[in-house]
Design a protein around this motif. Structure first.
Motif, mmCIF file in Angstrom:
data_model
loop_
_atom_site.group_PDB
_atom_site.id
_atom_site.type_symbol
_atom_site.label_atom_id
_atom_site.label_comp_id
_atom_site.label_asym_id
_atom_site.label_seq_id
_atom_site.Cartn_x
_atom_site.Cartn_y
_atom_site.Cartn_z
ATOM 1 N N ASP A 15 6.885 -21.456 -48.824
ATOM 2 C CA ASP A 15 5.240 -21.272 -48.794
ATOM 3 C C ASP A 15 5.002 -21.049 -47.209
ATOM 4 N N MET A 16 4.774 -19.814 -46.814
ATOM 5 C CA MET A 16 4.701 -19.651 -45.462
ATOM 6 C C MET A 16 3.134 -19.964 -45.020
ATOM 7 N N VAL A 17 2.088 -20.061 -45.909
ATOM 8 C CA VAL A 17 0.933 -20.251 -45.706
ATOM 9 C C VAL A 17 0.967 -21.809 -45.495
ATOM 10 N N ALA A 18 1.260 -22.637 -46.234
ATOM 11 C CA ALA A 18 1.649 -24.141 -45.893
ATOM 12 C C ALA A 18 2.317 -24.387 -44.746
ATOM 13 N N ALA A 19 3.555 -23.541 -44.388
ATOM 14 C CA ALA A 19 4.193 -23.568 -43.476
ATOM 15 C C ALA A 19 3.566 -23.519 -42.005
ATOM 16 N N ALA A 52 0.780 -28.239 -33.860
ATOM 17 C CA ALA A 52 0.595 -27.879 -32.433
ATOM 18 C C ALA A 52 -0.690 -28.458 -31.972
ATOM 19 N N ILE A 53 -1.560 -28.624 -32.644
ATOM 20 C CA ILE A 53 -2.777 -29.303 -32.146
ATOM 21 C C ILE A 53 -2.595 -30.610 -31.704
ATOM 22 N N LYS A 54 -1.535 -31.150 -32.246
ATOM 23 C CA LYS A 54 -1.252 -32.521 -31.886
ATOM 24 C C LYS A 54 -0.186 -32.777 -30.859
ATOM 25 N N GLY A 55 -0.032 -31.502 -30.234
ATOM 26 C CA GLY A 55 0.809 -31.456 -28.865
ATOM 27 C C GLY A 55 2.327 -30.827 -29.289
ATOM 28 N N CYS A 56 2.835 -30.449 -30.153
ATOM 29 C CA CYS A 56 4.004 -30.069 -30.511
ATOM 30 C C CYS A 56 4.238 -28.498 -30.061
ATOM 31 N N ALA A 57 4.828 -28.393 -28.789
ATOM 32 C CA ALA A 57 5.147 -27.210 -28.367
ATOM 33 C C ALA A 57 6.103 -26.110 -29.396
ATOM 34 N N ARG A 58 6.983 -26.704 -29.919
ATOM 35 C CA ARG A 58 7.794 -26.002 -30.761
ATOM 36 C C ARG A 58 7.065 -25.442 -32.113
ATOM 37 N N ALA A 59 6.268 -26.235 -32.647
ATOM 38 C CA ALA A 59 5.386 -25.903 -33.600
ATOM 39 C C ALA A 59 4.597 -24.662 -33.287
ATOM 40 N N ALA A 60 4.103 -24.719 -32.112
ATOM 41 C CA ALA A 60 2.909 -23.529 -31.749
ATOM 42 C C ALA A 60 3.916 -22.220 -31.740
ATOM 43 N N MET A 61 5.154 -22.275 -31.343
ATOM 44 C CA MET A 61 6.009 -21.352 -31.244
ATOM 45 C C MET A 61 6.563 -20.769 -32.476
ATOM 46 N N LEU A 62 6.696 -21.527 -33.478
ATOM 47 C CA LEU A 62 7.096 -21.186 -34.855
ATOM 48 C C LEU A 62 5.908 -20.554 -35.464
ATOM 49 N N ARG A 63 4.901 -21.232 -35.347
ATOM 50 C CA ARG A 63 3.532 -20.810 -36.110
ATOM 51 C C ARG A 63 3.263 -19.210 -35.476
ATOM 52 N N SER A 64 3.494 -18.872 -34.270
ATOM 53 C CA SER A 64 3.208 -17.614 -33.765
ATOM 54 C C SER A 64 4.123 -16.523 -34.505
ATOM 55 N N ILE A 89 5.758 -16.905 -37.406
ATOM 56 C CA ILE A 89 5.428 -16.731 -38.718
ATOM 57 C C ILE A 89 3.873 -15.975 -38.924
ATOM 58 N N ALA A 90 3.120 -16.090 -38.169
ATOM 59 C CA ALA A 90 1.677 -15.504 -38.097
ATOM 60 C C ALA A 90 1.898 -13.983 -37.939
ATOM 61 N N GLU A 91 3.160 -13.598 -37.420
ATOM 62 C CA GLU A 91 3.135 -12.261 -37.226
ATOM 63 C C GLU A 91 3.587 -11.445 -38.667
ATOM 64 N N ALA A 92 4.337 -12.327 -39.476
ATOM 65 C CA ALA A 92 4.744 -11.543 -40.683
ATOM 66 C C ALA A 92 3.732 -11.921 -41.702
ATOM 67 N N MET A 93 2.618 -12.506 -41.685
ATOM 68 C CA MET A 93 1.772 -12.804 -42.718
ATOM 69 C C MET A 93 0.571 -11.858 -42.775
#
Length: 88
Positions: free
Chosen positions: A39-43, A51-63, A65-69
């Motif tokens: 579930d890419m929306v949930a991901a 990322a908001i809580k400070g996880c840089a890796r999450a920010a990278m993966l969020r970006s 995923i966003a490109e494919a949504m």
């Protein structure tokens, strides 16, 4: 069965409101379909919160995923993350 697992995962995230690593793992779970349907929306939602809580890796993966949504799915993920942050 899967619904119960997802509900348990959501409950785990509630207890992890300040733990970016657990929130990141929630994103990974949904992105990879580990113990649930992919579930890419949930991901995106969970990566965004992590990322908001400070996880840089999450920010990278969020970006990534966003490109494919679609715009609609991205808007939904952002809305769900905002709602979760408002409540927790």
């Amino acid at each position: 069965m899967a619904r119960i697992e997802i509900e348990n995962a959501e409950m785990a995230a509630l207890g992890a409101a300040n733990n970016a690593d657990i929130l990141f793992e929630m994103g990974m779970m949904y992105a990879t379909g580990r113990e649930c349907e992919v579930d890419m929306v949930a991901a995106h939602k969970w990566f965004n919160i992590a990322a908001i809580k400070g996880c840089a890796r999450a920010a990278m993966l969020r970006s990534e995923i966003a490109e494919a949504m679609t715009k609609a799915d991205l808007a939904r993920a952002l809305r769900e993350a905002r709602e979760w942050m408002t409540c927790h």
